[in-house]
Design a protein around this motif. Sequence first.
Motif, PDB file in Angstrom:
ATOM      1  N   PHE A   1      -1.703   5.540   5.715  1.00  7.81           N
ATOM      2  CA  PHE A   1      -0.882   6.738   5.912  1.00  7.81           C
ATOM      3  C   PHE A   1       0.376   6.429   6.704  1.00  7.81           C
ATOM      4  O   PHE A   1       0.439   5.474   7.455  1.00  7.81           O
ATOM      5  N   SER A   2       1.378   7.246   6.502  1.00  2.00           N
ATOM      6  CA  SER A   2       2.667   7.063   7.168  1.00  2.00           C
ATOM      7  C   SER A   2       2.797   8.047   8.309  1.00  2.00           C
ATOM      8  O   SER A   2       2.788   9.249   8.100  1.00  2.00           O
ATOM      9  N   PRO A   3       2.924   7.560   9.591  1.00  2.00           N
ATOM     10  CA  PRO A   3       2.980   8.457  10.730  1.00  2.00           C
ATOM     11  C   PRO A   3       4.239   9.295  10.789  1.00  2.00           C
ATOM     12  O   PRO A   3       4.332  10.208  11.597  1.00  2.00           O
ATOM     13  N   ARG A   4       5.215   9.029   9.948  1.00  2.00           N
ATOM     14  CA  ARG A   4       6.433   9.827   9.965  1.00  2.00           C
ATOM     15  C   ARG A   4       6.256  11.132   9.193  1.00  2.00           C
ATOM     16  O   ARG A   4       7.063  12.046   9.304  1.00  2.00           O
ATOM     17  N   HIS A   5       5.220  11.234   8.378  1.00  2.00           N
ATOM     18  CA  HIS A   5       4.993  12.472   7.638  1.00  2.00           C
ATOM     19  C   HIS A   5       4.641  13.588   8.609  1.00  2.00           C
ATOM     20  O   HIS A   5       4.012  13.372   9.636  1.00  2.00           O
TER      21      HIS A   5
ATOM     22  N   ASP B   1      -1.584  13.758   4.066  1.00  2.00           N
ATOM     23  CA  ASP B   1      -1.958  12.837   2.989  1.00  2.00           C
ATOM     24  C   ASP B   1      -2.845  11.686   3.469  1.00  2.00           C
ATOM     25  O   ASP B   1      -3.342  10.908   2.679  1.00  2.00           O
ATOM     26  N   LYS B   2      -3.015  11.594   4.801  1.00  2.00           N
ATOM     27  CA  LYS B   2      -3.914  10.599   5.402  1.00  2.00           C
ATOM     28  C   LYS B   2      -3.640   9.179   4.907  1.00  2.00           C
ATOM     29  O   LYS B   2      -4.548   8.401   4.615  1.00  2.00           O
ATOM     30  N   GLN B   3      -2.376   8.820   4.839  1.00  2.00           N
ATOM     31  CA  GLN B   3      -2.015   7.459   4.460  1.00  2.00           C
ATOM     32  C   GLN B   3      -1.514   6.687   5.680  1.00  2.00           C
ATOM     33  O   GLN B   3      -0.728   7.181   6.461  1.00  2.00           O
ATOM     34  N   VAL B   4      -1.997   5.450   5.841  1.00  2.00           N
ATOM     35  CA  VAL B   4      -1.526   4.566   6.900  1.00  2.00           C
ATOM     36  C   VAL B   4      -0.794   3.392   6.259  1.00  2.00           C
ATOM     37  O   VAL B   4      -1.250   2.858   5.261  1.00  2.00           O
ATOM     38  N   VAL B   5       0.324   3.006   6.856  1.00  2.00           N
ATOM     39  CA  VAL B   5       1.082   1.869   6.342  1.00  2.00           C
ATOM     40  C   VAL B   5       0.725   0.633   7.163  1.00  2.00           C
ATOM     41  O   VAL B   5       0.874   0.630   8.375  1.00  2.00           O
TER      42      VAL B   5
END
Length: 364
Positions: free
Chosen positions: A6-10, A59-63
């Motif tokens: 997931f992307s923490p900027r979302h 969206d529970k996505q981490v990069v």
Amino acid sequence: MENILFSPRHRLDEDAERELGRRLEALWDEQKEPSLSDTQRLNSCLEKIPVSSFPAPPDKQVVEINSDASLAEAVQLLAKHKILSSPVRDINAPEDATWIDKYIGIVEFAGIAVWLLQQVKDISGSFRWAPFLPLHPSDSFLTMLLLLSKYRMKSLPVVDIGEGKIGNIVTQSAVVHMLSKFVGLPWFETWGNSTLSELGLPVMKPDQMVKLIEDQPVLQAFKLMSEKRVGGLPIIEKEGNKVVGNISLRDIQFLLMAPEIYEEFRSVTAKAFCTAVRSHLRLKQEASPLLEDVITCQKTDTIEKVILKLDNARIQRIYVVNSHGDLEGVVTLRDIISTFVQEPPGYFGDFFYQVVPLPINSSV
């Protein structure tokens, strides 16, 4: 090159944030001990809320970035997802490895600036300078906020120890966004209605600020940020003390990704760099704070107003000016969080023994 979790900027789940605000409100009302100061009262509330309550992006996505990535790939990854940092996954670690064997550090724009200045081509094996300090879901909000403020951590992975994977990433900007959703709640207004000057902000005096004159080389800006360990600096007009621009560590991506800038990156001035970046962004039709005028505030503004400005513009710092528009200081996300909490004596104990290397201002 990357794993997407997931992307923490979302943007976070706003319903969850508002529910969190109401939960803090209830805890605040329960703290009726007259001997407690407002700070002690708030600390007590924050100590009762676990990090697992911090909203994750919908969206529970981490990069994640793999440890064999090149410098160019790292920059492209951070720019693509509009994030400042990413945990580094050891490609040689098996799937069932513990988190301490699976993740070897965090790559962020601060490190990329150092690598560019030193002309490093490959970032493999170069991540250890940026510590991977995990939070556990059971750690408290007070721990989280102190690490993001006093201990200068820009992002904190939340690790599920049992599964050995990252379940969330808490960033300074995500916390300030959360605070913006608390505006209007009675417990928050106790603090939010205070002016910058009443809270001792800006901390740094104008003559102490790291800044760059508009006709100086932009490479000098990144060198200063690296040496002084700051995330951004103001660009000042050649004659006077008015802010005409802002350059942050993340903007180093344009030196590496925009060919028209990279070709002259050793000689281009700060002013020319800002102009070239705006042209590049318009050509790519990308939204960015760099396309907007520099956002400022005054010492008489409330902390609540400043939080809303920072969150709406999605920026990391805001410059404080006087009534004539002259620079008087800067307020960062870390400054704001620092006014919100204070560390109780002996609070962390042996907490920092789980991170390598130790934070620079740790006393253990």
